[in-house]
Write an enzyme that holds these catalytic residues in place. Structure first.
Site, short mmCIF file in Angstrom:
data_model
loop_
_atom_site.label_atom_id
_atom_site.label_comp_id
_atom_site.label_asym_id
_atom_site.label_seq_id
_atom_site.Cartn_x
_atom_site.Cartn_y
_atom_site.Cartn_z
N GLU A 2 0.84 -1.22 0.07
CA GLU A 2 -0.01 -0.01 -0.05
C GLU A 2 0.77 1.31 0.00
O GLU A 2 1.63 1.48 0.90
CB GLU A 2 -0.92 -0.02 1.37
CG GLU A 2 -1.81 1.27 1.30
CD GLU A 2 -2.41 1.27 2.75
OE1 GLU A 2 -2.63 2.81 3.22
OE2 GLU A 2 -2.40 0.32 3.23
N THR A 29 -4.91 5.97 2.07
CA THR A 29 -5.35 7.13 2.51
C THR A 29 -5.82 7.67 1.06
O THR A 29 -5.77 9.11 0.73
CB THR A 29 -4.02 8.24 2.73
OG1 THR A 29 -3.24 7.70 3.40
CG2 THR A 29 -4.61 9.46 3.66
N LYS A 45 -10.58 -2.26 7.73
CA LYS A 45 -9.24 -1.96 8.44
C LYS A 45 -9.64 -1.21 9.77
O LYS A 45 -10.13 -0.04 9.92
CB LYS A 45 -8.67 -0.79 7.59
CG LYS A 45 -7.33 -0.26 8.26
CD LYS A 45 -6.95 0.99 7.32
CE LYS A 45 -5.63 1.64 7.89
NZ LYS A 45 -4.92 2.56 6.76
#
Length: 216
Positions: free
Chosen positions: A46, A76, A136
């Site tokens: 990521e 993000t 998450k």
């Protein structure tokens, strides 16, 4: 590789149990860390949008590893525009720190894996209902493994990946509590910062993967 690439990508996360979060201050360091981590066995990367030239990094890595067993994603992601830009750059996984239905809609449209942030039982439920693939749990260090046991009693269908404060020493507690994998950052990504020796990143990746395998 099957025709259904998203299934392969989800399997990469499931098999290794680690999503590596690369949030660093330079493009060069991010690329070096990504390569070193892949050498250590990491299969899901990521790249957060806070990294300089994040989309360029994603494009470079997705081209480099397109024929390998590596999932390159963007982190993000806060809106649909960034989600689409990341997919166009080659990202096949989108991650947000909070519930972002726009990101999930764009990702599902193009069959990208989604990992969507949540903190409370209500947020976890809303995240599943919005169509995210993985929840998450963030920030996980303020909740702990016992929270997973408690929340998955009424929500056993929730595929949870805790992010924040997970180490090789405590990963067994998280996995035994019911997590499907973990998000890992600085333990691996900053392993080379003291002397620039990226073999330390490779070694840290191997150590963490071994801890996950042993915990399972």
């Amino acid at each position: 590789m099957t025709m259904w690439r998203k299934l392969d990508n989800l399997n990469r996360i499931a098999e290794t149990g680690i999503v590596l979060i690369i949030r660093l201050d330079s493009e060069e360091e991010a690329l070096a860390v990504a390569d070193a981590a892949v050498q250590g066995g990491i299969k899901a990367l990521e790249i957060t949008m806070s990294v300089p030239n994040a989309l360029g990094i994603i494009r470079t890595l997705s081209n480099k590893y397109k024929n390998d067993d590596v999932l390159v994603g963007a982190g993000t992601i806060l809106d649909a525009e960034t989600a689409r830009a990341a997919i166009l750059a080659g990202a096949e996984m989108l991650v947000s720190p909070q519930l972002n239905p726009d990101m999930i809609r764009v990702a599902n449209r193009y069959q990208a894996v989604t990992i969507s942030g949540a903190y409370t039982p209500t947020e976890i439920f809303d995240t599943l209902q919005a169509g995210a693939d993985i929840v998450k749990l963030f920030p996980a260090e303020t909740l702990g493994p016992q929270f997973i046991k408690t929340v998955t009693a009424p929500l056993p269908q929730a595929p949870i990946v805790p992010t924040g404060g997970v180490t090789p020493q405590n990963v067994q507690e998280w996995l035994q509590a019911g997590c499907i994998g973990v998000g890992v950052g600085s333990y691996i990504t900053k392993a080379a910062q003291q002397d620039g020796d990226y073999s330390r990143v490779t070694a840290a990746a191997r150590e963490f993967l071994a801890a996950v395998a042993a915990a399972r």
